[in-house]
Scaffold this motif. Structure first.
Motif, PDB file in Angstrom:
ATOM      1  N   GLY B  86      -2.089  -2.282   6.153  1.00  0.00           N
ATOM      2  CA  GLY B  86      -1.994  -3.326   5.136  1.00  0.00           C
ATOM      3  C   GLY B  86      -0.185  -3.310   4.865  1.00  0.00           C
ATOM      4  O   GLY B  86       0.203  -2.329   4.395  1.00  0.00           O
ATOM      5  N   ALA B 155      -2.515  -6.795   0.740  1.00  0.00           N
ATOM      6  CA  ALA B 155      -2.398  -5.685   1.636  1.00  0.00           C
ATOM      7  C   ALA B 155      -3.674  -4.609   1.400  1.00  0.00           C
ATOM      8  O   ALA B 155      -3.887  -3.863   2.700  1.00  0.00           O
ATOM      9  CB  ALA B 155      -1.197  -5.008   1.093  1.00  0.00           C
ATOM     10  N   LEU B 156      -4.306  -4.614   0.335  1.00  0.00           N
ATOM     11  CA  LEU B 156      -5.384  -3.385   0.282  1.00  0.00           C
ATOM     12  C   LEU B 156      -6.631  -3.835   0.547  1.00  0.00           C
ATOM     13  O   LEU B 156      -7.435  -3.145   0.752  1.00  0.00           O
ATOM     14  CB  LEU B 156      -5.162  -2.936  -1.461  1.00  0.00           C
ATOM     15  CG  LEU B 156      -4.016  -2.443  -2.039  1.00  0.00           C
ATOM     16  CD1 LEU B 156      -4.329  -1.716  -3.348  1.00  0.00           C
ATOM     17  CD2 LEU B 156      -3.358  -1.196  -1.056  1.00  0.00           C
ATOM     18  N   ARG B 159      -8.916  -2.604   3.242  1.00  0.00           N
ATOM     19  CA  ARG B 159      -8.942  -1.459   3.439  1.00  0.00           C
ATOM     20  C   ARG B 159      -8.618  -0.691   4.687  1.00  0.00           C
ATOM     21  O   ARG B 159      -9.242  -0.246   5.505  1.00  0.00           O
ATOM     22  CB  ARG B 159     -10.667  -0.942   3.401  1.00  0.00           C
ATOM     23  CG  ARG B 159     -11.227  -1.346   1.998  1.00  0.00           C
ATOM     24  CD  ARG B 159     -12.778  -1.275   2.121  1.00  0.00           C
ATOM     25  NE  ARG B 159     -13.331  -1.821   0.666  1.00  0.00           N
ATOM     26  CZ  ARG B 159     -14.477  -2.187   0.349  1.00  0.00           C
ATOM     27  NH1 ARG B 159     -15.425  -1.631   1.350  1.00  0.00           N
ATOM     28  NH2 ARG B 159     -15.011  -2.523  -0.351  1.00  0.00           N
ATOM     29  N   ILE B 163      -1.134   2.056   4.801  1.00  0.00           N
ATOM     30  CA  ILE B 163      -0.243   0.812   3.986  1.00  0.00           C
ATOM     31  C   ILE B 163       1.189   1.037   3.884  1.00  0.00           C
ATOM     32  O   ILE B 163       1.596   2.217   3.792  1.00  0.00           O
ATOM     33  CB  ILE B 163      -0.812   1.155   2.307  1.00  0.00           C
ATOM     34  CG1 ILE B 163      -2.382   0.665   2.173  1.00  0.00           C
ATOM     35  CG2 ILE B 163       0.005   0.348   1.422  1.00  0.00           C
ATOM     36  CD1 ILE B 163      -2.888   1.180   0.944  1.00  0.00           C
ATOM     37  N   ALA B 165       4.496  -0.283   2.223  1.00  0.00           N
ATOM     38  CA  ALA B 165       4.586  -0.961   0.891  1.00  0.00           C
ATOM     39  C   ALA B 165       6.210  -1.338   0.770  1.00  0.00           C
ATOM     40  O   ALA B 165       6.965  -0.212   0.560  1.00  0.00           O
ATOM     41  CB  ALA B 165       3.880  -0.652  -0.041  1.00  0.00           C
ATOM     42  N   PHE B 184      -2.507   3.432  -5.368  1.00  0.00           N
ATOM     43  CA  PHE B 184      -2.035   4.103  -4.097  1.00  0.00           C
ATOM     44  C   PHE B 184      -2.504   5.592  -3.991  1.00  0.00           C
ATOM     45  O   PHE B 184      -2.837   6.007  -3.160  1.00  0.00           O
ATOM     46  CB  PHE B 184      -0.447   4.128  -4.020  1.00  0.00           C
ATOM     47  CG  PHE B 184       0.028   2.796  -3.662  1.00  0.00           C
ATOM     48  CD1 PHE B 184       1.421   2.601  -3.166  1.00  0.00           C
ATOM     49  CD2 PHE B 184      -0.757   1.558  -3.409  1.00  0.00           C
ATOM     50  CE1 PHE B 184       1.997   1.438  -3.172  1.00  0.00           C
ATOM     51  CE2 PHE B 184      -0.509   0.268  -3.020  1.00  0.00           C
ATOM     52  CZ  PHE B 184       1.059   0.003  -2.880  1.00  0.00           C
ATOM     53  N   VAL B 193      -6.131   7.527   2.782  1.00  0.00           N
ATOM     54  CA  VAL B 193      -5.336   6.241   3.528  1.00  0.00           C
ATOM     55  C   VAL B 193      -3.706   6.983   3.523  1.00  0.00           C
ATOM     56  O   VAL B 193      -3.223   7.594   2.538  1.00  0.00           O
ATOM     57  CB  VAL B 193      -5.154   5.084   2.430  1.00  0.00           C
ATOM     58  CG1 VAL B 193      -4.409   3.990   3.140  1.00  0.00           C
ATOM     59  CG2 VAL B 193      -6.753   4.454   2.378  1.00  0.00           C
ATOM     60  N   ILE B 195       0.165   6.344   3.381  1.00  0.00           N
ATOM     61  CA  ILE B 195       0.998   5.697   2.720  1.00  0.00           C
ATOM     62  C   ILE B 195       2.364   5.836   2.936  1.00  0.00           C
ATOM     63  O   ILE B 195       2.849   7.060   2.887  1.00  0.00           O
ATOM     64  CB  ILE B 195       0.665   5.660   1.099  1.00  0.00           C
ATOM     65  CG1 ILE B 195      -0.897   5.187   0.932  1.00  0.00           C
ATOM     66  CG2 ILE B 195       1.452   4.437   0.494  1.00  0.00           C
ATOM     67  CD1 ILE B 195      -1.089   5.154  -0.589  1.00  0.00           C
ATOM     68  N   GLN B 197       5.982   4.129   1.538  1.00  0.00           N
ATOM     69  CA  GLN B 197       6.436   3.095   0.650  1.00  0.00           C
ATOM     70  C   GLN B 197       8.024   2.966   0.778  1.00  0.00           C
ATOM     71  O   GLN B 197       8.577   4.012   0.785  1.00  0.00           O
ATOM     72  CB  GLN B 197       6.109   3.104  -0.726  1.00  0.00           C
ATOM     73  CG  GLN B 197       6.663   4.572  -1.389  1.00  0.00           C
ATOM     74  CD  GLN B 197       5.939   4.697  -2.667  1.00  0.00           C
ATOM     75  OE1 GLN B 197       5.702   3.539  -3.582  1.00  0.00           O
ATOM     76  NE2 GLN B 197       6.477   5.882  -3.572  1.00  0.00           N
TER      77      GLN B 197
END
Ligand SMILES: Nc1ncnc2c1ncn2[C@@H]1O[C@H](COP(=O)(O)OP(=O)(O)OP(=O)(O)O)[C@@H](O)[C@H]1O
Ligand SMILES: Nc1ncnc2c1ncn2[C@@H]1O[C@H](COP(=O)(O)OP(=O)(O)OP(=O)(O)O)[C@@H](O)[C@H]1O
Ligand SMILES: [Mg+2]
Ligand SMILES: [Mg+2]
Lengths: 228, 228
Positions: B86, B155-156, B159, B163, B165, B184, B193, B195, B197
């Motif tokens: 995402g 983006a979320l 699922r 991610i 971002a 997040f 998940v 992540i 960013q």
């Protein structure tokens, strides 16, 4: 410098009427530095666009430098905008098929600034914002923060009487954001430029003298910035 | 989860070769929450796009879930992207001629999510982000912050396992920015998940476990986030 009286702005989508601004009254004197704050969707960008004559209120009066803007046709509003206002857009709105250099030159062409003076002002601002290396690139070849800097530079280069800045530092690191705010402060204190900025940063708002807090399309309250 | 080895990315403009990333090595394990920070133009968005397989390195290896992405054709990279990732874009990149509802539905169509499940997930995310009233509007009819929220929601909603971002809260007020970071954090801690960013906010970086500091296209240093 400008005065808004009982300004209303709604959108009509089919049967649905959405009020974005209602009963907005605001007065900004020449040489003031004012911030507009408020939640997402509260009408800040809409208010700034009406102040910049890029949008029209559906009700109410807008007086700019003593003139009744709400009575003008688009041609006159565009003239006033190009003559007096520098606008920093929340989404930059650079012209995609013009280079950085050409984007910066555009406001100077509108003001009929002669060629040698244009060259020197563009060189000066490219240097001050540290983007000389990017002058022949197109906006899509710049980083987000670089695009934002070009947007700010473009708003200042015509030496406007009024700067309207919509979240001018949203994509910048703190040192660069501070630099932009210091440029604004200097223009305000030394050259008497009137500045109205939309910001969600408390730090940025402290550079001004007054804060208008918007909520659901109304000026909920005004706050004076206490200097230490 | 993913590993970058000696990644390089340059652009060729005529005779000029501009290195945007050089000698980048990075490893992110499944379930990690990593932030990337650095000055404007340092290569953060470029790095995130390479991680998301939306861009290709000009040199080096990229291993994603054990697969050699640097050897894949675009079709396979697009499949992996749609299946696992995402992406929140710095400039949102919503589809202008699709409504908010349709923009949110798009990732679910790629994942072949059945119609009833799509409806319920979209209703759920519209409600959680408080944008139900905007579902039939087009991106140009939304405020900057509302567009950013739709970008995050999009983006979320599929699922994803990963991610990516890019400045997900740049146009949001502090309370809303905090809400996004807590979403997040919850996805990371409860659902495992991964992540990554890009952020210029120290506050946002504290939600993760590790920070990669980029400077001039290199990982200048790594920092572990000390939890209080
Ligand atoms: N097509 C291109 N041609 C030349 N240079 C490019 C091109 N695309 C990107 N660049 C350059 O790559 C560099 C890094 O861009 P990137 O968007 O990754 O920066 P960033 O770290 O995300 O910056 P920001 O914080 O401002 O978003 C910039 O200096 C930019 O000018
Ligand atoms: N064409 C339109 N039709 C319907 N509603 C619209 C239209 N254009 C704007 N709006 C609405 O106007 C409201 C205010 O928008 P505005 O851009 O002024 O907000 P803002 O305070 O600047 O928010 P942000 O902080 O997110 O930038 C939003 O709720 C938006 O959905
Ligand atoms: Mg706005
Ligand atoms: Mg970027």
């Amino acid at each position: 410098m400008l005065e808004l009286k009982n300004i209303e702005r709604f959108y009509q989508n089919g049967a649905l009427k959405t009020y974005v601004l209602r009963y907005v009254n605001a007065h900004v004197a020449e040489g003031e530095f004012v911030s507009i704050m408020g939640p997402s969707g509260s009408g800040k960008s809409t208010l700034l666009h009406i102040m910049g004559m890029l949008d029209e209120a559906t009700e109410g009066e807008y007086w700019f430098l003593g003139e009744a803007v709400h009575k003008f046709k688009e041609r006159r509003r565009t003239e006033l905008y190009q003559q007096y206002i520098g606008f920093v857009f929340q989404a930059y709105h650079l012209i995609d098929d013009l280079t950085v250099y050409e984007n910066l030159e555009t406001p100077l062409l509108y003001k009929k600034v002669p060629s040698a003076e244009r060259k020197s002002r563009i060189a000066d601002v490219l240097d001050r914002f540290n983007i000389v290396a990017k002058k022949d690139l197109f906006p899509s070849q710049l980083s987000g923060g670089q695009q934002q800097l070009v947007g700010v530079a473009r708003a200042l280069i015509g030496r406007p009487k009024l700067i309207l800045a919509d979240e001018p530092t949203g994509n910048l690191q703190s040192p660069q954001a501070k630099e932009i705010m210091e440029i604004f402060q200097k223009l305000n204190e030394e050259d008497g430029v009137t500045i109205i900025q939309v910001t969600h940063s408390e730090a940025n708002a402290r550079y001004g003298q007054r804060i208008l807090h918007l909520s659901d399309g109304r000026v909920e309250r005004e706050e004076l910035v206490k200097k230490q």
